[in-house]
Design an enzyme around this catalytic site. Sequence first.
Site, PDB file in Angstrom:
ATOM      1  N   GLU A 124      19.014  42.284 -53.868  1.00  0.00           N
ATOM      2  CA  GLU A 124      18.098  42.870 -54.934  1.00  0.00           C
ATOM      3  C   GLU A 124      18.345  44.539 -54.907  1.00  0.00           C
ATOM      4  O   GLU A 124      17.977  45.074 -53.931  1.00  0.00           O
ATOM      5  CB  GLU A 124      16.955  42.449 -54.757  1.00  0.00           C
ATOM      6  CG  GLU A 124      15.743  42.758 -55.885  1.00  0.00           C
ATOM      7  CD  GLU A 124      14.277  42.597 -55.442  1.00  0.00           C
ATOM      8  OE1 GLU A 124      13.524  43.205 -56.226  1.00  0.00           O
ATOM      9  OE2 GLU A 124      14.021  42.204 -54.498  1.00  0.00           O
ATOM     10  N   ASP A 329      14.110  33.388 -38.703  1.00  0.00           N
ATOM     11  CA  ASP A 329      14.035  32.106 -39.599  1.00  0.00           C
ATOM     12  C   ASP A 329      13.700  32.513 -40.857  1.00  0.00           C
ATOM     13  O   ASP A 329      12.557  32.818 -41.155  1.00  0.00           O
ATOM     14  CB  ASP A 329      13.456  31.113 -39.032  1.00  0.00           C
ATOM     15  CG  ASP A 329      13.415  29.750 -39.819  1.00  0.00           C
ATOM     16  OD1 ASP A 329      13.836  29.549 -41.121  1.00  0.00           O
ATOM     17  OD2 ASP A 329      12.757  28.792 -39.200  1.00  0.00           O
ATOM     18  N   HIS A 419      14.305  50.248 -61.026  1.00  0.00           N
ATOM     19  CA  HIS A 419      15.053  48.896 -61.061  1.00  0.00           C
ATOM     20  C   HIS A 419      15.897  48.877 -62.350  1.00  0.00           C
ATOM     21  O   HIS A 419      16.960  48.314 -62.166  1.00  0.00           O
ATOM     22  CB  HIS A 419      13.941  47.840 -61.635  1.00  0.00           C
ATOM     23  CG  HIS A 419      13.364  47.119 -60.139  1.00  0.00           C
ATOM     24  ND1 HIS A 419      12.262  47.911 -59.655  1.00  0.00           N
ATOM     25  CD2 HIS A 419      13.598  46.233 -59.635  1.00  0.00           C
ATOM     26  CE1 HIS A 419      11.853  47.114 -58.457  1.00  0.00           C
ATOM     27  NE2 HIS A 419      12.763  46.245 -58.503  1.00  0.00           N
TER      28      HIS A 419
END
Lengths: 426, 426, 426, 426
Positions: A124, A329, A419
């Site tokens: 991202e 995990d 973004h």
Amino acid sequence: MKIVPSSVQLLLERLRATYTAEEARLRLSRQAERAPERTLRSAREASSANISSLWRQLGAAGVEIAGVEQELADQRTLEQAERYSGNIEAMVGTVKLPVGVVGPLLVNGLNAKGLYYAPMATTEAALVASYARGAMVATRSGGVTTALLNEGVLRTPGFKFSGLIDAGLFVEWVARNADELKAAAEATTRHGKLIALEPIIDNDIVFLLCRYTTGDASGQNMVTIATDALCAKIEQDCPVKPLHWFIEANFSGDKKASYIGLITGRGRKVSASTVIPEALVEKHLHVSIDRMLAYGEMANLGALLSGQMGAQGHYANGLAAFYIATGQDAACVSESAVGFTRMERREDGLFVSVTLPNILVGSVGGGTGMPSQSAALSLLGLKGAGHGAALAEVTAALCLCGEISIMAAIAAGHFSSAHEKLARKR
Amino acid sequence: MKIVPSSVQLLLERLRATYTAEEARLRLSRQAERAPERTLRSAREASSANISSLWRQLGAAGVEIAGVEQELADQRTLEQAERYSGNIEAMVGTVKLPVGVVGPLLVNGLNAKGLYYAPMATTEAALVASYARGAMVATRSGGVTTALLNEGVLRTPGFKFSGLIDAGLFVEWVARNADELKAAAEATTRHGKLIALEPIIDNDIVFLLCRYTTGDASGQNMVTIATDALCAKIEQDCPVKPLHWFIEANFSGDKKASYIGLITGRGRKVSASTVIPEALVEKHLHVSIDRMLAYGEMANLGALLSGQMGAQGHYANGLAAFYIATGQDAACVSESAVGFTRMERREDGLFVSVTLPNILVGSVGGGTGMPSQSAALSLLGLKGAGHGAALAEVTAALCLCGEISIMAAIAAGHFSSAHEKLARKR
Amino acid sequence: MKIVPSSVQLLLERLRATYTAEEARLRLSRQAERAPERTLRSAREASSANISSLWRQLGAAGVEIAGVEQELADQRTLEQAERYSGNIEAMVGTVKLPVGVVGPLLVNGLNAKGLYYAPMATTEAALVASYARGAMVATRSGGVTTALLNEGVLRTPGFKFSGLIDAGLFVEWVARNADELKAAAEATTRHGKLIALEPIIDNDIVFLLCRYTTGDASGQNMVTIATDALCAKIEQDCPVKPLHWFIEANFSGDKKASYIGLITGRGRKVSASTVIPEALVEKHLHVSIDRMLAYGEMANLGALLSGQMGAQGHYANGLAAFYIATGQDAACVSESAVGFTRMERREDGLFVSVTLPNILVGSVGGGTGMPSQSAALSLLGLKGAGHGAALAEVTAALCLCGEISIMAAIAAGHFSSAHEKLARKR
Amino acid sequence: MKIVPSSVQLLLERLRATYTAEEARLRLSRQAERAPERTLRSAREASSANISSLWRQLGAAGVEIAGVEQELADQRTLEQAERYSGNIEAMVGTVKLPVGVVGPLLVNGLNAKGLYYAPMATTEAALVASYARGAMVATRSGGVTTALLNEGVLRTPGFKFSGLIDAGLFVEWVARNADELKAAAEATTRHGKLIALEPIIDNDIVFLLCRYTTGDASGQNMVTIATDALCAKIEQDCPVKPLHWFIEANFSGDKKASYIGLITGRGRKVSASTVIPEALVEKHLHVSIDRMLAYGEMANLGALLSGQMGAQGHYANGLAAFYIATGQDAACVSESAVGFTRMERREDGLFVSVTLPNILVGSVGGGTGMPSQSAALSLLGLKGAGHGAALAEVTAALCLCGEISIMAAIAAGHFSSAHEKLARKR
């Protein structure tokens, strides 16, 4: 005025334009006539031979593997294949995630102490840059204060009895024999300790909440095996016999957000905070403290009214990137990404804190021994025994950096443009 | 009898054995005197030159990089560095996760149709084997039926007014000008469509729930940019002026489990189901249908009493492994790992279904263009435009396989032993 | 297609048809110019003189009291006025709720044992008839099995410190001095016992979860007063000084549904169950066991997907009617109406159970001494000391009867017609 | 150190001291041998003759009725018996709750406007005094601003199909025939309007969320009857036949706290607020604004961390007392007592607001026609047609008063002493 929501109508229109009802029914019906294909002969052990064999099988099954095989099963992966054995089955290669580094991040913790360079694996855009900005501001503010507040991984077997009275007698037996049960559980592990055993009754069903400390490991397998032994001891010795029982009755919050996790914690609970001087808020975050607080008020309201557990911005981003990079995990992001972010005006600036009750990390075990994950832990300086608690504190500190940065971006009105700039250039 | 919980007492004892109060206070206090280190000069663009430069900086900062650098910044990674630019900042290399393959998985879906080989990236032993078992059983049962039921990614700006009456007038203006706002939002994107616009008032604060379809992309950036344009249009044209507003007011369920997501969906909502003949249940899952149902009863109770959102076993495991392998945003596991797993006895066997209201996947955009992730999508046969909906259906089908297998393992009493066998050999 | 929901549009249309924006603004603005009226001189003690005085004041304030006064302040109420003093302020009379009786209800409980006639105060037609039907079936099935499973009323003071380290030192002091704190709390009450003391830290804030048994009373005031003493003891003796603290920091689930209540219980936790022979299900409930189970499956799903706490039908109906009739605090329905209803097919019929973790009832204290409430408790046979636990068990048994009946009505398709018949005749 | 919680151990000790396991088992076993008693021959219609007959039956069944009968079935109750018919079954008398009055409460609302005297029925000492204090302060601050923000009562039938495809075709049919279904539903009622119809699919199960406005009534029966007609229309006309369906599938939030209610509202959603000048805060609430805000911060945190729905202090107290006094359904407190209380410092003082999304009140229907309830509504000035919306706004305004007062009491440190003074004198 249409009383059926527009989104439902739109979906139906699209479907109607694609299929008749009969065609849809055909697509969805079971293909009993189709002979089920032969399953991949799965290789338990990862090795270059096994990897190649799987690719041959895929090719034979008609999968287009040209260009694909070498990207996943590249030379280096084949060379290191043995090191992945024990962590995966039916291995066909590796997927590579880019790793960015955030730091130096100054942590003043009970367990973590000093400057850290935190690896984050993500695809991202803007994420690493955002956490880095938070880390820079927190470090210049004198660092992040952290403390491990609580610890304990749950495993919750369930027992079904013929009635309420047997359920009650079972609970009594368990309470009387708690020391023996603890001994049975702990005999399976060098590091795990059973620290609480709490029965919860719903008529003829008893859940046993078994809570363990797990040393430096995240400990999910450890507590399963220990609880299995505890249950075997019950099965052997307890005169009150259940109709049936299961090692995990879905009460533990394992791999999912849950209120039992939010309220009592699962894994390690850590709080991290800092106070950012007003000048640094304005210089580096390009926003005033007042506007940060105004955002905090609205974000808290949004969290409550939309039914979040806790209230926070995007712990999941930092957790996923850090868990993946360091061999944790990644599925545990589902339970770890719960907690509370707070802001307050203090005399010396803007106080920001995060508290995460369900951090599941280990400096040993799990995926921490994989080649690049192990390297990432070394880069962080928290590889191997003795670093589990510090790792949890750095995790929380990192989440704090992410919260500072995203709240500032939204408060300053830069969220969308950041973004756009970093991601749209692709 | 001690009324303070044993876990609290234990932690305190451990702390006391380690530090005096004064030492703890010292460790946690801000290091104002310590000159904050120079921050890594972060490289916005990934390139082999930038990667090397960052390692030099890390070395200069005292980080032990011998052995570490080459494991993360290996030759192949350096060669492919440019391909990561646009998805990461401050890149120092790649982390490699082993990928296993599950398949063939037969899917009978509205959008996905045929045999799939699903790549899963994980370091948790037994996980791929478990999903593969579920896939084998589902495929031999005639396949997994799937359907995309709903679609829509939320972004939720918030507006603060001087009072309730202005909030109301604002809502009225928005309702009247919905078409113009929709046009403004959709002008920013070829694929995004604003399909619902719902105002929620809390006194002087208005949240606007903006829901979009996003084509084949998961669409998180797309909806941010579109909503930014929508808000700019409001700012420009609306005569009712807010005191302040924010592009995202934490009402969207973005990157977190939330009831708004569970109830209304975020991303794609998919249901997947199959009916497993009794003979296959017994042969491959080593358990009876009755015992599966007995487990289901207890697991549902556990879910409810522990405060899960929905009730399911371990969607997060499948989602994390599949999202990572195929270049999806692993942080979205936090919101996607919510839903409902059901079992019923049917005439022709054991019906099992999963419904996930918040699947966030794309066959384009995000990390799908990274080298190995792109290869993994190719292996699956769902790379590029036109495959977003099918990808969501395969995601749900995979989760179904995981649920079948874990419930069977727990019901049969094999849960602990499987982990012991596959994980402890390390 | 309108993207704004129809319900929002409708409300706006209605508003527009009623007011201009300016008129609405005028209606909602503060009436600073209007001299605030003189407040009722409230009578602390209820007495016929005070009641009359309040009515005179109301009349003088322009309230139309003809016909109203005598209906609320009837002769009997005036005669008994003194008996209400201590439970109300500014008393102007009494409101009369019709009381129906359900019974005999056979209870086989650890604490309740025998046949009970349960008074229920409600104005909802069909409610008493429905609970009576459930009681009849349960009694004919051999009665309701009940057990008190847990007990403990929470009060949760909160303490704010200058930082995390002080919060931690405070917790340590509390853990060390738990016995003294317990003694201080218990010195205020003959019946209350502090049975657990659990600190929960969020950075610089510490919540102390103080859990008490409260004898035969529901105990809400008892625990407040005891906790006040506990806090006073802390304030006096603890060297770690909070910036501020509050006797209740909204962590106790007091007067609201909460997951802390669902998971850990607040008040008394009781489970009640019965097994109804198939013949009785069909004869009295006019439905098959299969259809009951089919309803149960769907109702559970509905509960989960709509975000209930627990899953049940209408505990609140029985609780409100029973709490009001027997002098309990009706506001506690908000927290008590949480739990889990289960059904299963058993060899000997249909097993149904309810488990309520938050029953707040007392056979002494609160409103149990009011004239008619006291009479209602006498009718039930559970008035006065020694009956608190039995009262809680009867409460759960009654909820079970209500669940049996409503589920059967819905499953049989009689739900609407029953309400239509009994309520619409008004 | 005992790992089993002290509260469990204590309960077990108490049990052991009372019964052997065998005795407990005996107490809890079904009394099959005991001939079930004859059930009360229940009187459907309330009348003095029926009431007397029930008392004779109770006496014959061995219930001690001396003194009890006349307290419940007093002269006035017997005289008014007919007026209760239609609202209760098996009526044996009335229970009397003392009613206090709070007022004048100045409300500046879209629907309520002016000075109100609000009746509250409770047996909890200090409650009326506390709400009265809040009302006094709010009124002196210029009154409470209120607005009805949304409206709609849910009823949610559920339909089960043979598979996903039929579920989908059913939804399509419903969407196409929404107008006819609306007409069928609305044909049963003069006041109810179906304003939204939203299908929610979980594989083979479809929930239809039917949302109605209900005029001046709270409307719970109205929507049941209308939905029954809607379902009958479906059953008659829809070619896609369900395996089974139920009028209410537990998705509506009826009589329980739920996130569907919190997020989408059920009944009427109202916001109420005021700004209290600093001088009035200090003079009447004996506390500073800063301390109020400090309490608000901690209370919000407590709400979030304990898993409340929304965050508020004690809406349930005001709601229960007001619902009971005015003939509303007290069981609805369970769903109504959910919402959000906010505080902020404003230039002109302390802003406080409450927003309740699930207020269920009516000025007609339900218990509003009972003698004393009707009188209480008259006292309030909101009896009969045309007052439903105003009643909802007054309800929220009252809750605001309660929040102001309790937060001030806790913030000032008076919470315990107020209860001690007013309640302990009993």
